[in-house]
Scaffold this motif. Structure first.
Motif, PDB file in Angstrom:
ATOM      1  N   ALA A  40       4.192  47.774  50.944  1.00 41.16           N
ATOM      2  CA  ALA A  40       5.575  47.310  50.911  1.00 41.16           C
ATOM      3  C   ALA A  40       6.484  48.472  50.521  1.00 41.16           C
ATOM      4  CB  ALA A  40       5.715  46.161  49.915  1.00 41.16           C
ATOM      5  N   PRO A  41       7.757  48.405  50.861  1.00 43.55           N
ATOM      6  CA  PRO A  41       8.683  49.496  50.522  1.00 43.55           C
ATOM      7  C   PRO A  41       8.682  49.809  49.034  1.00 43.55           C
ATOM      8  CG  PRO A  41       9.717  47.977  52.048  1.00 43.55           C
ATOM      9  CD  PRO A  41       8.422  47.344  51.644  1.00 43.55           C
ATOM     10  N   GLY A  42       8.518  51.074  48.702  1.00 41.60           N
ATOM     11  CA  GLY A  42       8.552  51.501  47.308  1.00 41.60           C
ATOM     12  C   GLY A  42       7.293  51.205  46.518  1.00 41.60           C
ATOM     13  N   LYS A  43       6.259  50.717  47.200  1.00 38.58           N
ATOM     14  CA  LYS A  43       5.014  50.375  46.503  1.00 38.58           C
ATOM     15  C   LYS A  43       3.843  51.170  47.059  1.00 38.58           C
ATOM     16  CE  LYS A  43       6.291  45.698  45.046  1.00 38.58           C
ATOM     17  NZ  LYS A  43       5.835  44.279  44.974  1.00 38.58           N
ATOM     18  N   GLU A  44       2.763  51.173  46.288  1.00 39.84           N
ATOM     19  CA  GLU A  44       1.545  51.829  46.736  1.00 39.84           C
ATOM     20  C   GLU A  44       0.854  50.985  47.816  1.00 39.84           C
ATOM     21  OE1 GLU A  44       1.901  55.173  44.650  1.00 39.84           O
ATOM     22  OE2 GLU A  44      -0.025  54.737  45.615  1.00 39.84           O
ATOM     23  N   LYS A  78     -12.967  45.191  67.966  1.00 40.11           N
ATOM     24  CA  LYS A  78     -11.711  44.699  67.431  1.00 40.11           C
ATOM     25  C   LYS A  78     -11.886  44.077  66.045  1.00 40.11           C
ATOM     26  CE  LYS A  78      -8.238  43.644  69.940  1.00 40.11           C
ATOM     27  NZ  LYS A  78      -7.233  42.970  70.779  1.00 40.11           N
ATOM     28  N   LEU A  79     -10.871  44.262  65.251  1.00 44.83           N
ATOM     29  CA  LEU A  79     -10.780  43.706  63.906  1.00 44.83           C
ATOM     30  C   LEU A  79      -9.553  42.806  63.867  1.00 44.83           C
ATOM     31  CD1 LEU A  79     -11.756  43.932  60.856  1.00 44.83           C
ATOM     32  CD2 LEU A  79      -9.946  45.663  60.639  1.00 44.83           C
ATOM     33  N   TYR A  80      -9.650  41.707  63.123  1.00 43.27           N
ATOM     34  CA  TYR A  80      -8.554  40.744  63.070  1.00 43.27           C
ATOM     35  C   TYR A  80      -8.217  40.392  61.622  1.00 43.27           C
ATOM     36  CZ  TYR A  80     -10.263  40.069  67.834  1.00 43.27           C
ATOM     37  OH  TYR A  80     -10.689  40.268  69.121  1.00 43.27           O
ATOM     38  N   LEU A  81      -6.978  39.975  61.438  1.00 43.55           N
ATOM     39  CA  LEU A  81      -6.563  39.399  60.164  1.00 43.55           C
ATOM     40  C   LEU A  81      -5.669  38.210  60.477  1.00 43.55           C
ATOM     41  CD1 LEU A  81      -6.709  39.721  57.046  1.00 43.55           C
ATOM     42  CD2 LEU A  81      -4.486  40.898  57.197  1.00 43.55           C
ATOM     43  N   GLN A  82      -6.175  37.021  60.210  1.00 46.49           N
ATOM     44  CA  GLN A  82      -5.401  35.795  60.387  1.00 46.49           C
ATOM     45  C   GLN A  82      -4.714  35.487  59.073  1.00 46.49           C
ATOM     46  OE1 GLN A  82      -4.799  33.783  63.103  1.00 46.49           O
ATOM     47  NE2 GLN A  82      -3.425  32.654  61.746  1.00 46.49           N
ATOM     48  N   MET A  83      -3.398  35.359  59.121  1.00 47.28           N
ATOM     49  CA  MET A  83      -2.611  35.145  57.906  1.00 47.28           C
ATOM     50  C   MET A  83      -1.901  33.804  57.995  1.00 47.28           C
ATOM     51  SD  MET A  83      -1.065  39.001  57.489  1.00 47.28           S
ATOM     52  CE  MET A  83      -0.349  39.020  59.127  1.00 47.28           C
ATOM     53  N   ASN A  84      -2.217  32.906  57.083  1.00 51.91           N
ATOM     54  CA  ASN A  84      -1.606  31.588  57.024  1.00 51.91           C
ATOM     55  C   ASN A  84      -0.821  31.431  55.730  1.00 51.91           C
ATOM     56  OD1 ASN A  84      -2.938  30.942  59.450  1.00 51.91           O
ATOM     57  ND2 ASN A  84      -4.731  30.192  58.334  1.00 51.91           N
ATOM     58  N   SER A  85       0.029  30.419  55.698  1.00 55.31           N
ATOM     59  CA  SER A  85       0.840  30.128  54.503  1.00 55.31           C
ATOM     60  C   SER A  85       1.506  31.393  53.981  1.00 55.31           C
ATOM     61  CB  SER A  85      -0.037  29.494  53.419  1.00 55.31           C
ATOM     62  OG  SER A  85      -0.647  28.304  53.897  1.00 55.31           O
ATOM     63  N   LEU A  86       2.128  32.108  54.871  1.00 47.38           N
ATOM     64  CA  LEU A  86       2.711  33.394  54.501  1.00 47.38           C
ATOM     65  C   LEU A  86       3.865  33.232  53.517  1.00 47.38           C
ATOM     66  CD1 LEU A  86       2.437  35.083  57.963  1.00 47.38           C
ATOM     67  CD2 LEU A  86       1.614  36.082  55.830  1.00 47.38           C
ATOM     68  N   LYS A  87       3.991  34.219  52.659  1.00 49.91           N
ATOM     69  CA  LYS A  87       5.021  34.240  51.622  1.00 49.91           C
ATOM     70  C   LYS A  87       5.880  35.495  51.803  1.00 49.91           C
ATOM     71  CE  LYS A  87       1.702  32.224  48.365  1.00 49.91           C
ATOM     72  NZ  LYS A  87       1.014  32.388  47.061  1.00 49.91           N
ATOM     73  N   PRO A  88       7.100  35.480  51.331  1.00 48.67           N
ATOM     74  CA  PRO A  88       7.941  36.683  51.430  1.00 48.67           C
ATOM     75  C   PRO A  88       7.277  37.911  50.814  1.00 48.67           C
ATOM     76  CG  PRO A  88       9.295  34.803  50.859  1.00 48.67           C
ATOM     77  CD  PRO A  88       7.860  34.327  50.819  1.00 48.67           C
ATOM     78  N   GLU A  89       6.489  37.718  49.779  1.00 47.49           N
ATOM     79  CA  GLU A  89       5.820  38.859  49.142  1.00 47.49           C
ATOM     80  C   GLU A  89       4.687  39.443  49.984  1.00 47.49           C
ATOM     81  OE1 GLU A  89       6.405  35.821  47.807  1.00 47.49           O
ATOM     82  OE2 GLU A  89       4.757  35.207  46.474  1.00 47.49           O
ATOM     83  N   ASP A  90       4.353  38.805  51.094  1.00 46.95           N
ATOM     84  CA  ASP A  90       3.383  39.371  52.040  1.00 46.95           C
ATOM     85  C   ASP A  90       4.035  40.399  52.977  1.00 46.95           C
ATOM     86  OD1 ASP A  90       1.969  36.093  52.292  1.00 46.95           O
ATOM     87  OD2 ASP A  90       1.158  37.795  51.154  1.00 46.95           O
ATOM     88  N   THR A  91       5.343  40.512  52.912  1.00 43.52           N
ATOM     89  CA  THR A  91       6.050  41.465  53.761  1.00 43.52           C
ATOM     90  C   THR A  91       5.609  42.888  53.453  1.00 43.52           C
ATOM     91  OG1 THR A  91       8.005  40.050  53.990  1.00 43.52           O
ATOM     92  CG2 THR A  91       8.322  42.423  54.299  1.00 43.52           C
ATOM     93  N   GLY A 120      -0.291  51.437  61.543  1.00 47.47           N
ATOM     94  CA  GLY A 120       0.341  50.322  60.848  1.00 47.47           C
ATOM     95  C   GLY A 120       1.169  49.427  61.748  1.00 47.47           C
ATOM     96  N   THR A 121       1.320  48.188  61.335  1.00 45.96           N
ATOM     97  CA  THR A 121       2.169  47.234  62.040  1.00 45.96           C
ATOM     98  C   THR A 121       2.958  46.446  61.006  1.00 45.96           C
ATOM     99  OG1 THR A 121       2.215  45.478  63.720  1.00 45.96           O
ATOM    100  CG2 THR A 121       0.393  45.411  62.139  1.00 45.96           C
ATOM    101  N   GLN A 122       4.255  46.249  61.289  1.00 47.08           N
ATOM    102  CA  GLN A 122       5.140  45.606  60.318  1.00 47.08           C
ATOM    103  C   GLN A 122       4.991  44.093  60.364  1.00 47.08           C
ATOM    104  OE1 GLN A 122       7.539  47.041  58.063  1.00 47.08           O
ATOM    105  NE2 GLN A 122       7.594  44.919  57.310  1.00 47.08           N
ATOM    106  N   VAL A 123       4.841  43.508  59.199  1.00 47.26           N
ATOM    107  CA  VAL A 123       4.860  42.047  59.042  1.00 47.26           C
ATOM    108  C   VAL A 123       6.003  41.714  58.089  1.00 47.26           C
ATOM    109  CG1 VAL A 123       3.647  40.043  58.135  1.00 47.26           C
ATOM    110  CG2 VAL A 123       2.401  41.748  59.485  1.00 47.26           C
ATOM    111  N   THR A 124       6.922  40.878  58.552  1.00 52.69           N
ATOM    112  CA  THR A 124       8.065  40.488  57.740  1.00 52.69           C
ATOM    113  C   THR A 124       8.091  38.970  57.613  1.00 52.69           C
ATOM    114  OG1 THR A 124       9.334  42.408  58.502  1.00 52.69           O
ATOM    115  CG2 THR A 124      10.561  40.615  57.458  1.00 52.69           C
ATOM    116  N   VAL A 125       8.132  38.491  56.392  1.00 56.30           N
ATOM    117  CA  VAL A 125       8.155  37.057  56.122  1.00 56.30           C
ATOM    118  C   VAL A 125       9.504  36.729  55.492  1.00 56.30           C
ATOM    119  CG1 VAL A 125       7.017  35.120  55.017  1.00 56.30           C
ATOM    120  CG2 VAL A 125       5.674  37.113  55.721  1.00 56.30           C
ATOM    121  N   SER A 126      10.262  35.896  56.189  1.00 57.64           N
ATOM    122  CA  SER A 126      11.593  35.533  55.685  1.00 57.64           C
ATOM    123  C   SER A 126      11.510  34.267  54.840  1.00 57.64           C
ATOM    124  CB  SER A 126      12.550  35.327  56.849  1.00 57.64           C
ATOM    125  OG  SER A 126      12.126  34.238  57.653  1.00 57.64           O
ATOM    126  N   SER A 127      12.386  34.190  53.871  1.00 62.50           N
ATOM    127  CA  SER A 127      12.371  33.029  52.965  1.00 62.50           C
ATOM    128  C   SER A 127      13.278  31.935  53.461  1.00 62.50           C
ATOM    129  CB  SER A 127      12.811  33.464  51.573  1.00 62.50           C
ATOM    130  OG  SER A 127      14.084  34.073  51.624  1.00 62.50           O
TER     131      SER A 127
END
Length: 127
Positions: A40-44, A78-91, A120-127
């Motif tokens: 995430a921006p500004g984080k490790e 191929k490798l996959y990551l299925q993301m459910n119940s996403l939260k803004p902090e997953d951005t 990398g690929t951007q994932v953005t979760v809006s509240s």
């Protein structure tokens, strides 16, 4: 040598689902333990999930357990990551990573355990 390329990121509302993929080149994929990390921006850059080279073992950070699922298809490299119940902090920008492809028993859960990284690929979760 493994070249990795992520795809599938995007914008999703909180509570929604998204799947990201990682395509790998080279014959070492099926012998490589694989991981997903995010930054995430500004984080490790932090560990999200990992899977053994055979696909038999998976590991998750506590923040995503029960919501994210890592999987792989060695026949398709191929490798996959299925993301459910996403939260803004997953951005974050999500990265896939591969170790040295030696069928290591220990599956890395830290950045230092991985030798190859995607762009990398951007994932953005809006509240």
């Amino acid at each position: 040598q493994v070249v990795l390329r992520e795809s599938g990121g995007g914008l999703v509302q909180a509570g929604g689902s998204l799947s990201v993929s990682c395509a790998a080149s080279g014959s070492a994929f099926s012998a490589s333990n694989m991981g997903w990390f995010r930054q995430a921006p500004g984080k490790e850059r932090e560990f999200v999930a990992a899977i053994s080279w055979s696909g038999g073992r998976t590991y998750y950070t506590d923040a995503v357990k029960g919501r994210f699922t890592i999987s792989r298809d060695n026949a398709k490299n191929k490798l996959y990551l299925q993301m459910n119940s996403l939260k803004p902090e997953d951005t974050a920008v999500y990265y896939c990573a591969a170790d040295y492809g030696r069928r290591e028993i220990k599956v890395p859960t830290t950045k230092n355990g991985y030798a190859y990284w995607g762009q990398g690929t951007q994932v953005t979760v809006s509240s």
